[in-house]
Motif scaffolding. Structure first.
Motif, PDB file in Angstrom:
ATOM      1  N   VAL A  36       0.854  -1.190   0.000  1.00  0.00           N
ATOM      2  CA  VAL A  36       0.000   0.000   0.000  1.00  0.00           C
ATOM      3  C   VAL A  36       0.889   1.239   0.000  1.00  0.00           C
ATOM      4  O   VAL A  36       1.764   1.388   0.856  1.00  0.00           O
ATOM      5  N   LYS A  37       0.671   2.114  -0.963  1.00  0.00           N
ATOM      6  CA  LYS A  37       1.416   3.370  -1.044  1.00  0.00           C
ATOM      7  C   LYS A  37       0.460   4.517  -0.760  1.00  0.00           C
ATOM      8  O   LYS A  37      -0.562   4.665  -1.443  1.00  0.00           O
ATOM      9  N   CYS A  38       0.771   5.319   0.255  1.00  0.00           N
ATOM     10  CA  CYS A  38      -0.119   6.405   0.681  1.00  0.00           C
ATOM     11  C   CYS A  38       0.465   7.764   0.284  1.00  0.00           C
ATOM     12  O   CYS A  38       1.640   8.049   0.568  1.00  0.00           O
ATOM     13  N   VAL A  39      -0.342   8.585  -0.366  1.00  0.00           N
ATOM     14  CA  VAL A  39       0.076   9.922  -0.797  1.00  0.00           C
ATOM     15  C   VAL A  39      -1.078  10.897  -0.568  1.00  0.00           C
ATOM     16  O   VAL A  39      -2.230  10.494  -0.379  1.00  0.00           O
ATOM     17  N   SER A  40      -0.757  12.201  -0.603  1.00  0.00           N
ATOM     18  CA  SER A  40      -1.786  13.227  -0.350  1.00  0.00           C
ATOM     19  C   SER A  40      -1.877  14.209  -1.515  1.00  0.00           C
ATOM     20  O   SER A  40      -0.855  14.635  -2.055  1.00  0.00           O
ATOM     21  N   HIS A  41      -3.123  14.566  -1.866  1.00  0.00           N
ATOM     22  CA  HIS A  41      -3.340  15.551  -2.933  1.00  0.00           C
ATOM     23  C   HIS A  41      -3.521  16.965  -2.389  1.00  0.00           C
ATOM     24  O   HIS A  41      -3.561  17.936  -3.147  1.00  0.00           O
ATOM     25  N   ASP A  42      -3.656  17.105  -1.063  1.00  0.00           N
ATOM     26  CA  ASP A  42      -3.784  18.422  -0.420  1.00  0.00           C
ATOM     27  C   ASP A  42      -4.960  19.235  -0.964  1.00  0.00           C
ATOM     28  O   ASP A  42      -4.904  20.469  -1.026  1.00  0.00           O
ATOM     29  N   ASP A  43      -6.043  18.535  -1.349  1.00  0.00           N
ATOM     30  CA  ASP A  43      -7.248  19.177  -1.893  1.00  0.00           C
ATOM     31  C   ASP A  43      -6.956  19.982  -3.159  1.00  0.00           C
ATOM     32  O   ASP A  43      -7.651  20.951  -3.477  1.00  0.00           O
ATOM     33  N   ASP A  44      -5.943  19.551  -3.893  1.00  0.00           N
ATOM     34  CA  ASP A  44      -5.566  20.173  -5.170  1.00  0.00           C
ATOM     35  C   ASP A  44      -5.906  19.171  -6.279  1.00  0.00           C
ATOM     36  O   ASP A  44      -5.282  18.116  -6.392  1.00  0.00           O
ATOM     37  N   ALA A  45      -6.902  19.504  -7.091  1.00  0.00           N
ATOM     38  CA  ALA A  45      -7.379  18.569  -8.115  1.00  0.00           C
ATOM     39  C   ALA A  45      -6.305  18.256  -9.156  1.00  0.00           C
ATOM     40  O   ALA A  45      -6.239  17.133  -9.669  1.00  0.00           O
ATOM     41  N   THR A  46      -5.474  19.229  -9.471  1.00  0.00           N
ATOM     42  CA  THR A  46      -4.389  18.993 -10.444  1.00  0.00           C
ATOM     43  C   THR A  46      -3.381  18.000  -9.893  1.00  0.00           C
ATOM     44  O   THR A  46      -2.958  17.059 -10.586  1.00  0.00           O
ATOM     45  N   LYS A  47      -3.008  18.197  -8.645  1.00  0.00           N
ATOM     46  CA  LYS A  47      -2.076  17.273  -8.002  1.00  0.00           C
ATOM     47  C   LYS A  47      -2.691  15.875  -7.921  1.00  0.00           C
ATOM     48  O   LYS A  47      -2.010  14.865  -8.119  1.00  0.00           O
ATOM     49  N   GLN A  48      -3.985  15.824  -7.646  1.00  0.00           N
ATOM     50  CA  GLN A  48      -4.672  14.534  -7.570  1.00  0.00           C
ATOM     51  C   GLN A  48      -4.596  13.798  -8.913  1.00  0.00           C
ATOM     52  O   GLN A  48      -4.322  12.592  -8.952  1.00  0.00           O
ATOM     53  N   SER A  49      -4.825  14.502 -10.017  1.00  0.00           N
ATOM     54  CA  SER A  49      -4.736  13.883 -11.349  1.00  0.00           C
ATOM     55  C   SER A  49      -3.340  13.328 -11.610  1.00  0.00           C
ATOM     56  O   SER A  49      -3.183  12.232 -12.166  1.00  0.00           O
ATOM     57  N   GLU A  50      -2.335  14.081 -11.182  1.00  0.00           N
ATOM     58  CA  GLU A  50      -0.955  13.627 -11.355  1.00  0.00           C
ATOM     59  C   GLU A  50      -0.698  12.358 -10.539  1.00  0.00           C
ATOM     60  O   GLU A  50      -0.003  11.440 -10.996  1.00  0.00           O
ATOM     61  N   LEU A  51      -1.276  12.292  -9.330  1.00  0.00           N
ATOM     62  CA  LEU A  51      -1.097  11.108  -8.481  1.00  0.00           C
ATOM     63  C   LEU A  51      -1.812   9.896  -9.079  1.00  0.00           C
ATOM     64  O   LEU A  51      -1.301   8.770  -9.001  1.00  0.00           O
ATOM     65  N   PHE A  52      -2.980  10.115  -9.695  1.00  0.00           N
ATOM     66  CA  PHE A  52      -3.669   9.017 -10.385  1.00  0.00           C
ATOM     67  C   PHE A  52      -2.788   8.494 -11.527  1.00  0.00           C
ATOM     68  O   PHE A  52      -2.645   7.282 -11.711  1.00  0.00           O
ATOM     69  N   ASP A  53      -2.212   9.422 -12.283  1.00  0.00           N
ATOM     70  CA  ASP A  53      -1.352   9.019 -13.406  1.00  0.00           C
ATOM     71  C   ASP A  53      -0.128   8.237 -12.908  1.00  0.00           C
ATOM     72  O   ASP A  53       0.284   7.247 -13.523  1.00  0.00           O
ATOM     73  N   THR A  54       0.429   8.685 -11.784  1.00  0.00           N
ATOM     74  CA  THR A  54       1.584   7.988 -11.209  1.00  0.00           C
ATOM     75  C   THR A  54       1.201   6.585 -10.771  1.00  0.00           C
ATOM     76  O   THR A  54       1.940   5.616 -10.996  1.00  0.00           O
TER      77      THR A  54
END
Length: 287
Positions: A36-54
């Motif tokens: 399990v790898k845990c990461v945070s998007h900090d309520d930033d939708a752009t960052k969240q999209s990048e994390l999904f891509d990663t």
């Protein structure tokens, strides 16, 4: 599912509520044999999209996500990677395998009923709203008002503090200066409620009745000390465990019967504070 990797994507874990999502996901996932790898998007939708891509580029088997906005998160969810939303829904069905959330309407109603009991249903009050792009914000506010609008209580101030404790403290300070007559504050989550409590205590206003929603240990401590009336526990550890179990079942060929799933909240007042710890409610033993 060959990689046996689950990505857990949440808002910042500076809020212990979201830390609980990551901890529960990691513990349940590892129990079922996943990394399990845990990461945070900090309520930033752009960052969240990048994390999904990663997550996709790393070959994740599934994503468990507490999202960064009901509309803004729709684009992030890619077809082909099983996604399991917890805590916050997105405003589109058919993209996620499941969306498991607390029954915010029922929980906010229970918290509002505790406030009515504490105030006798009279007096002026203020409201601190959460992040207004979050579906939970409006659901909770509507449920609060459905109860309070049936009483003699009157809202004289309403501001967004964006789920944030420091912002809630500052907004409460300003509200107390402009509306010193208030006797209650309703807060969309416990983080804001704790900021409001501290602002009231620092202003020498321990007469103000305050409610929140989440079921945090910090709010629970304020309820025990009498500085807060109540909250409603979102059973987020249970919700996250359900998401991980459903991810495992889905990867092994069994999809959940329903995409959208509601988990009841538990009202927390001075009567049952001892039953709550780290967002987990344990029923009292029968005497």
């Amino acid at each position: 599912a060959a990689n046996k990797l689950i990505y857990c994507i949440t808002p910042s874990t500076s809020n212990p509520y979201f830390g609980t999502v990551q901890t529960a996901c990691k513990e349940e996932g590892e129990k079922l044999g996943y990394k399990v790898k845990c990461v945070s998007h900090d309520d930033d939708a752009t960052k969240q999209s990048e994390l999904f891509d990663t997550a996709i580029s790393e070959g994740a088997s599934a994503i468990v996500c507490d999202n960064a906005g009901a509309d803004a998160s729709i684009e992030a969810v890619h077809a082909g990677i099983p996604t399991f939303m917890v805590d916050r829904e997105i405003n589109k069905e058919g993209l996620c395998v499941s969306q498991i959330v607390a029954n915010n309407d029922q929980g906010a109603q229970a918290a509002a009923e505790a406030l009515v009991e504490a105030t006798g249903g009279k007096g002026d009050y203020a409201e601190l709203l959460g992040l207004e792009s979050d579906t939970n914000c409006q659901v909770r506010s509507n449920a609060f008002h459905r109860v309070l609008d049936q009483t003699d209580m009157k809202m004289v101030a309403q501001q967004s503090a964006n789920w944030d404790q420091t912002e809630a403290y500052e907004k409460t300070e300003a509200i107390l200066q402009s509306n010193p007559e208030i006797t209650g504050i309703i807060c969309g989550n416990d983080t804001m409620a704790c900021g409001a409590v501290q602002a009231c205590l620092d202003a020498g206003r321990n007469d103000i009745k305050i409610i929140g929603l989440d079921g945090s240990d910090e709010a629970n401590a304020y309820i025990k000390s009498g500085d807060m009336v109540g909250t409603a526990l979102q059973q987020i550890a249970l919700i996250t465990e359900m998401a991980v179990e459903q991810a495992d079942a889905y990867l092994n060929g069994t999809a959940p019967e329903e995409e959208k799933q509601l988990v009841p909240c538990v009202a927390i007042t001075a009567d049952n504070t001892d039953c709550l710890n780290a967002f987990v409610y344990t029923e009292p033993e029968a005497k």
